[in-house]
Design a protein around this motif. Sequence first.
Motif, PDB file in Angstrom:
ATOM      1  N   ASN A  47      35.088  75.439  46.278  1.00 27.72           N
ATOM      2  CA  ASN A  47      34.572  76.199  47.529  1.00 27.72           C
ATOM      3  C   ASN A  47      35.405  76.004  48.519  1.00 27.72           C
ATOM      4  OD1 ASN A  47      32.329  77.280  46.014  1.00 27.72           O
ATOM      5  ND2 ASN A  47      31.201  75.285  46.349  1.00 27.72           N
ATOM      6  N   LEU A  48      36.627  75.841  48.433  1.00 30.12           N
ATOM      7  CA  LEU A  48      37.616  75.578  49.758  1.00 30.12           C
ATOM      8  C   LEU A  48      38.187  77.136  49.858  1.00 30.12           C
ATOM      9  CD1 LEU A  48      39.059  72.198  48.779  1.00 30.12           C
ATOM     10  CD2 LEU A  48      37.314  72.683  50.627  1.00 30.12           C
ATOM     11  N   VAL A  49      38.221  78.130  49.093  1.00 27.53           N
ATOM     12  CA  VAL A  49      38.908  79.262  49.198  1.00 27.53           C
ATOM     13  C   VAL A  49      37.834  80.435  48.931  1.00 27.53           C
ATOM     14  CG1 VAL A  49      40.361  80.802  48.187  1.00 27.53           C
ATOM     15  CG2 VAL A  49      41.243  78.810  48.768  1.00 27.53           C
ATOM     16  N   TYR A  50      37.782  81.450  49.662  1.00 31.25           N
ATOM     17  CA  TYR A  50      36.731  82.599  49.306  1.00 31.25           C
ATOM     18  C   TYR A  50      37.548  83.931  49.576  1.00 31.25           C
ATOM     19  CZ  TYR A  50      32.414  85.497  49.110  1.00 31.25           C
ATOM     20  OH  TYR A  50      31.908  86.534  49.077  1.00 31.25           O
ATOM     21  N   THR A  51      37.330  84.681  48.735  1.00 30.86           N
ATOM     22  CA  THR A  51      37.644  86.014  48.879  1.00 30.86           C
ATOM     23  C   THR A  51      36.977  87.283  48.083  1.00 30.86           C
ATOM     24  OG1 THR A  51      39.805  87.549  48.634  1.00 30.86           O
ATOM     25  CG2 THR A  51      39.087  86.010  47.211  1.00 30.86           C
ATOM     26  N   ASN A  52      36.813  88.300  48.480  1.00 33.00           N
ATOM     27  CA  ASN A  52      36.283  89.366  47.766  1.00 33.00           C
ATOM     28  C   ASN A  52      37.238  90.327  47.342  1.00 33.00           C
ATOM     29  OD1 ASN A  52      33.805  89.482  50.070  1.00 33.00           O
ATOM     30  ND2 ASN A  52      33.311  88.825  48.268  1.00 33.00           N
ATOM     31  N   GLY A 112      56.782  81.691  46.040  1.00 30.24           N
ATOM     32  CA  GLY A 112      56.201  81.793  47.422  1.00 30.24           C
ATOM     33  C   GLY A 112      54.527  81.336  47.540  1.00 30.24           C
ATOM     34  N   GLY A 113      54.250  81.210  46.439  1.00 26.36           N
ATOM     35  CA  GLY A 113      52.772  80.611  46.286  1.00 26.36           C
ATOM     36  C   GLY A 113      52.866  79.227  46.728  1.00 26.36           C
ATOM     37  N   ASN A 114      53.841  78.508  46.239  1.00 26.80           N
ATOM     38  CA  ASN A 114      53.873  77.042  46.438  1.00 26.80           C
ATOM     39  C   ASN A 114      54.436  76.830  47.996  1.00 26.80           C
ATOM     40  OD1 ASN A 114      56.134  74.676  46.618  1.00 26.80           O
ATOM     41  ND2 ASN A 114      54.371  74.372  45.021  1.00 26.80           N
ATOM     42  N   ILE A 115      55.205  77.756  48.366  1.00 26.69           N
ATOM     43  CA  ILE A 115      55.581  77.292  49.833  1.00 26.69           C
ATOM     44  C   ILE A 115      54.516  77.921  50.612  1.00 26.69           C
ATOM     45  CG2 ILE A 115      57.108  78.526  51.691  1.00 26.69           C
ATOM     46  CD1 ILE A 115      59.322  78.656  49.514  1.00 26.69           C
ATOM     47  N   CYS A 116      53.789  78.663  50.475  1.00 25.30           N
ATOM     48  CA  CYS A 116      52.406  79.255  51.387  1.00 25.30           C
ATOM     49  C   CYS A 116      51.299  78.808  50.888  1.00 25.30           C
ATOM     50  CB  CYS A 116      52.143  80.911  51.180  1.00 25.30           C
ATOM     51  SG  CYS A 116      53.625  81.945  51.612  1.00 25.30           S
ATOM     52  N   GLY A 117      51.403  77.716  50.188  1.00 24.77           N
ATOM     53  CA  GLY A 117      49.733  77.314  49.740  1.00 24.77           C
ATOM     54  C   GLY A 117      49.358  76.321  50.627  1.00 24.77           C
ATOM     55  N   GLN A 118      47.849  75.831  50.349  1.00 23.84           N
ATOM     56  CA  GLN A 118      47.005  75.171  51.253  1.00 23.84           C
ATOM     57  C   GLN A 118      47.326  73.555  50.564  1.00 23.84           C
ATOM     58  OE1 GLN A 118      43.027  76.084  52.297  1.00 23.84           O
ATOM     59  NE2 GLN A 118      43.557  78.136  51.565  1.00 23.84           N
ATOM     60  N   ILE A 119      47.589  73.366  49.425  1.00 29.26           N
ATOM     61  CA  ILE A 119      47.922  72.024  48.960  1.00 29.26           C
ATOM     62  C   ILE A 119      49.338  71.520  49.410  1.00 29.26           C
ATOM     63  CG2 ILE A 119      48.426  70.642  46.838  1.00 29.26           C
ATOM     64  CD1 ILE A 119      46.633  72.579  45.268  1.00 29.26           C
ATOM     65  N   PHE A 120      49.084  70.498  50.279  1.00 30.64           N
ATOM     66  CA  PHE A 120      50.305  70.263  51.242  1.00 30.64           C
ATOM     67  C   PHE A 120      51.789  69.789  50.861  1.00 30.64           C
ATOM     68  CE2 PHE A 120      49.838  65.846  50.971  1.00 30.64           C
ATOM     69  CZ  PHE A 120      48.507  65.500  50.996  1.00 30.64           C
ATOM     70  N   TYR A 121      51.919  69.662  49.356  1.00 31.53           N
ATOM     71  CA  TYR A 121      53.068  69.055  48.974  1.00 31.53           C
ATOM     72  C   TYR A 121      53.910  70.158  49.275  1.00 31.53           C
ATOM     73  CZ  TYR A 121      50.473  65.029  47.525  1.00 31.53           C
ATOM     74  OH  TYR A 121      49.673  64.218  47.327  1.00 31.53           O
ATOM     75  N   ARG A 122      53.995  71.392  48.733  1.00 29.81           N
ATOM     76  CA  ARG A 122      54.798  72.510  48.954  1.00 29.81           C
ATOM     77  C   ARG A 122      56.423  72.110  48.750  1.00 29.81           C
ATOM     78  NH1 ARG A 122      52.192  72.581  53.975  1.00 29.81           N
ATOM     79  NH2 ARG A 122      50.100  73.366  53.664  1.00 29.81           N
ATOM     80  N   GLU A 123      56.657  71.491  47.662  1.00 31.89           N
ATOM     81  CA  GLU A 123      58.071  70.785  47.364  1.00 31.89           C
ATOM     82  C   GLU A 123      59.002  71.978  47.403  1.00 31.89           C
ATOM     83  OE1 GLU A 123      55.992  68.548  44.769  1.00 31.89           O
ATOM     84  OE2 GLU A 123      57.449  67.219  44.663  1.00 31.89           O
ATOM     85  N   ALA A 124      58.758  73.184  47.014  1.00 36.80           N
ATOM     86  CA  ALA A 124      59.753  74.282  46.707  1.00 36.80           C
ATOM     87  C   ALA A 124      60.497  74.667  48.141  1.00 36.80           C
ATOM     88  CB  ALA A 124      59.051  75.312  46.074  1.00 36.80           C
TER      89      ALA A 124
END
Length: 279
Positions: A47-52, A112-124
């Motif tokens: 429940n940390l992301v919500y979308t329709n 792109g998903g890795n760089i733009c993600g919320q999980i903060f490691y984003r190693e790409a």
Amino acid sequence: MLSFEFDYYHPTSIEEAVQLFRTLDQERKYPLYYSGGTEIITLGRLNLVYTNAVIDIKGIPECNVMENHGDSFVTGAALSLTAIEEHNGFPLLSKAASGVADHTARNKITVGGNICGQIFYREAVLPYLLTDSKIVAAGMDGIRTEALMNVFNKTLRLNRGEFLLQLQTDKHYLELPYLCVKKRQQWDTGYPLVTIAAIKAEEGIRVAFSGVCPFPFRSREMEKALNANGASLQDRILASLKHLPKPVLDDVEGSSQYRLFVLKNTLFDILEELEGDNR
């Protein structure tokens, strides 16, 4: 299982994707751009992301290129980390991508998903920060190209309704000596204590980090200290650590003191190898 339902859209052009976002946003459906979808599913279950409504950008041709274009190497944002690793057109990026999650997850996770993600490691993002790469973003005001260092501050700063289309890297950076080292407390997969990517450029060694702080970063102040002539390797590393952004992570993966210990020793190994006989 997700606690909400959403509509799925699969545009085949940039213009269609942007218009879909505009329409769905006006209808208050909280649209999200989607490529691999792994983070939406993971965070949605918590429940940390919500979308329709999700807008899958994988059908857009420009998001799937991996090619030389003039002096640049172009990477489409919807390419999976596995595809990047296997193509190996940008060896440092391939190495960084190969350390993210496990092989099954990397088949889905996109660059792109890795760089733009919320999980903060984003190693790409680390190889792109080191190589002064540019981003190409598409939105309601058209397509824009920006230096990544100008729009990446802890996260990638995109305007509302924009999505990451491509990344462009000057080809001469692809030939430089590099290292990418990921240290975990245990096991061969999972989140890092420290990930350091480094290249040996003309002016000296450049370094970028993930896992040290709750965001990936490259620090020119740290690089200046690490490349200081005349000082011992240990003194240069200790001087560089004074410029670390705060806070240093202190969590279940490792305490801040242990992270700093691992960071210092990993930097020592990286500099020793990249500098070689030039020390």
